[in-house]
Scaffold this active site. Sequence first.
Site, mmCIF file in Angstrom:
data_model
loop_
_atom_site.group_PDB
_atom_site.id
_atom_site.type_symbol
_atom_site.label_atom_id
_atom_site.label_comp_id
_atom_site.label_asym_id
_atom_site.label_seq_id
_atom_site.Cartn_x
_atom_site.Cartn_y
_atom_site.Cartn_z
ATOM 1 N N ASP A 9 0.880 -1.179 0.000
ATOM 2 C CA ASP A 9 0.000 0.000 0.000
ATOM 3 C C ASP A 9 0.912 1.222 0.000
ATOM 4 O OD1 ASP A 9 -1.749 2.076 0.502
ATOM 5 O OD2 ASP A 9 -2.314 1.386 2.508
ATOM 6 N N ALA A 10 1.015 1.858 -1.157
ATOM 7 C CA ALA A 10 1.896 3.025 -1.276
ATOM 8 C C ALA A 10 1.064 4.283 -1.056
ATOM 9 C CB ALA A 10 2.561 3.035 -2.649
ATOM 10 N N GLY A 11 1.093 4.820 0.150
ATOM 11 C CA GLY A 11 0.295 5.996 0.499
ATOM 12 C C GLY A 11 1.045 7.291 0.257
ATOM 13 N N GLY A 12 0.402 8.395 0.588
ATOM 14 C CA GLY A 12 0.985 9.715 0.375
ATOM 15 C C GLY A 12 2.173 10.011 1.278
ATOM 16 N N GLU A 74 -7.718 1.059 -3.910
ATOM 17 C CA GLU A 74 -7.323 1.363 -2.531
ATOM 18 C C GLU A 74 -8.457 1.083 -1.541
ATOM 19 O OE1 GLU A 74 -5.935 5.376 -1.994
ATOM 20 O OE2 GLU A 74 -5.678 5.110 0.161
ATOM 21 N N GLY A 128 -3.337 12.822 9.267
ATOM 22 C CA GLY A 128 -1.989 12.760 9.845
ATOM 23 C C GLY A 128 -1.054 13.789 9.228
ATOM 24 N N TYR A 144 8.972 13.716 13.177
ATOM 25 C CA TYR A 144 7.705 13.105 13.593
ATOM 26 C C TYR A 144 7.750 12.658 15.058
ATOM 27 C CZ TYR A 144 3.571 10.258 13.702
ATOM 28 O OH TYR A 144 2.356 9.736 14.046
ATOM 29 N N SER A 232 -1.653 4.942 9.972
ATOM 30 C CA SER A 232 -0.393 5.071 10.719
ATOM 31 C C SER A 232 -0.411 6.248 11.690
ATOM 32 C CB SER A 232 0.781 5.258 9.755
ATOM 33 O OG SER A 232 0.779 4.295 8.747
HETATM 34 N N1 ATP Z 1 7.570 7.376 10.705
HETATM 35 C C1 ATP Z 1 6.625 8.232 10.324
HETATM 36 N N2 ATP Z 1 6.932 9.249 9.475
HETATM 37 C C2 ATP Z 1 5.997 10.122 9.077
HETATM 38 N N3 ATP Z 1 4.700 10.071 9.484
HETATM 39 C C3 ATP Z 1 4.344 9.082 10.309
HETATM 40 C C4 ATP Z 1 5.278 8.119 10.770
HETATM 41 N N4 ATP Z 1 4.623 7.236 11.567
HETATM 42 C C5 ATP Z 1 3.347 7.635 11.615
HETATM 43 N N5 ATP Z 1 3.159 8.762 10.876
HETATM 44 C C6 ATP Z 1 1.847 9.438 10.768
HETATM 45 O O1 ATP Z 1 1.083 8.662 9.886
HETATM 46 C C7 ATP Z 1 0.555 9.468 8.834
HETATM 47 C C8 ATP Z 1 0.477 8.655 7.566
HETATM 48 O O2 ATP Z 1 -0.423 7.586 7.780
HETATM 49 P P1 ATP Z 1 -0.645 6.435 6.695
HETATM 50 O O3 ATP Z 1 0.631 5.677 6.489
HETATM 51 O O4 ATP Z 1 -1.818 5.652 7.133
HETATM 52 O O5 ATP Z 1 -0.983 7.334 5.445
HETATM 53 P P2 ATP Z 1 -0.683 7.127 3.898
HETATM 54 O O6 ATP Z 1 -1.249 5.814 3.500
HETATM 55 O O7 ATP Z 1 0.753 7.357 3.621
HETATM 56 O O8 ATP Z 1 -1.541 8.334 3.290
HETATM 57 P P3 ATP Z 1 -2.889 8.335 2.415
HETATM 58 O O9 ATP Z 1 -3.633 7.065 2.730
HETATM 59 O O10 ATP Z 1 -3.656 9.548 2.859
HETATM 60 O O11 ATP Z 1 -2.407 8.385 1.003
HETATM 61 C C9 ATP Z 1 1.470 10.661 8.744
HETATM 62 O O12 ATP Z 1 0.785 11.789 8.231
HETATM 63 C C10 ATP Z 1 1.897 10.857 10.202
HETATM 64 O O13 ATP Z 1 0.950 11.639 10.918
HETATM 65 MG MG MG Z 2 -3.217 5.139 3.171
#
Ligand code: ATP
Ligand code: MG
Length: 286
Positions: A9-12, A74, A128, A144, A232
Amino acid sequence: MKNEVVGIDAGGTLIKIAYRVNDEWELQKIPLTDMEKVQTWIEDRVDNPVIHITGGKAETLRKSLPWPAEPISEFEATCKGVSYLRKRFNEDETYGDTYIITNVGTGTSIHFAGPKEYERVGGSGMGGGTLIGLSYLLTGIETYEEILRLGKEGDGRSLNVKVKDIYTDEEPPISGDLTASNFGNIMNMKNNEYENKDYIAAVVRMIGETITTMSVQMADRLNTDSIVYIGSTFDKHDHLKEIIGGYTKLRGKEPCFLPYGEFSGAVGAYMHEEPYFAEKKAERKG
Ligand SMILES: Nc1ncnc2c1ncn2[C@@H]1O[C@H](COP(=O)(O)OP(=O)(O)OP(=O)(O)O)[C@@H](O)[C@H]1O
Ligand SMILES: [Mg+2]
């Protein structure tokens, strides 16, 4: 040589990877900024991978990988992963089979899950990413871990206006302790010295309260009492969980912070077309 599936899962912000060895999940997070490390991580473990990939950065990452990769929606992957993890951790017995999923990633996505269907029902730019960005803007801190630590130590409640601050001479129609306005207390801001930790704590509270309000309203609208929070943003963030968990209960709903919930998308992508989902599909057709 046998092909082995790797779910991604490649998120933002973060790339989540799910892989199975001897029936045990191996789960990994890699920051999007270290995208090149994904290939090495996989090469170290799998000889002949087949990638199941999802998330907003799926296509970007897919182009950089040398293996076949199947793109997966997604929202479908997330909901399937949540369904699997709830069963794995027996949360389905506690909370039933109709629930809201609130995925707090960089931004926030809200889904409705029924026994046999799921649908994206809403979302918000409050997530986040807002926690990191607004904290940085207010304090200049961008690490972070530091943001997490300070948010826990601070108390930014006096930066807000409470309902009882407005209803000073009469009984408020709703609980006076509820927040009437996040960051609305300009008088306090002018008359007091605040530290970075208080600003960050106030950001965490604003995000937590807003996300809870949206989730609770959606749960009301769709006639369910259960809200599953994933993403996350909850990782190591007990303070945010306390705010969201407490406020969700206060609003009469049942919160669940799913273990490994942030890997739902990667796990759901991994499991794509596995027997469990084939069964669900057959049930739906039948
Ligand atoms: N090591 C880390 N570095 C940066 N952010 C982190 C870290 N660990 C947790 N976070 C938090 O988790 C958030 C990202 O969560 P997650 O991985 O679920 O999102 P994503 O899948 O990348 O984004 P999206 O689904 O919106 O495209 C960040 O915005 C931050 O608040
Ligand atoms: Mg995500």
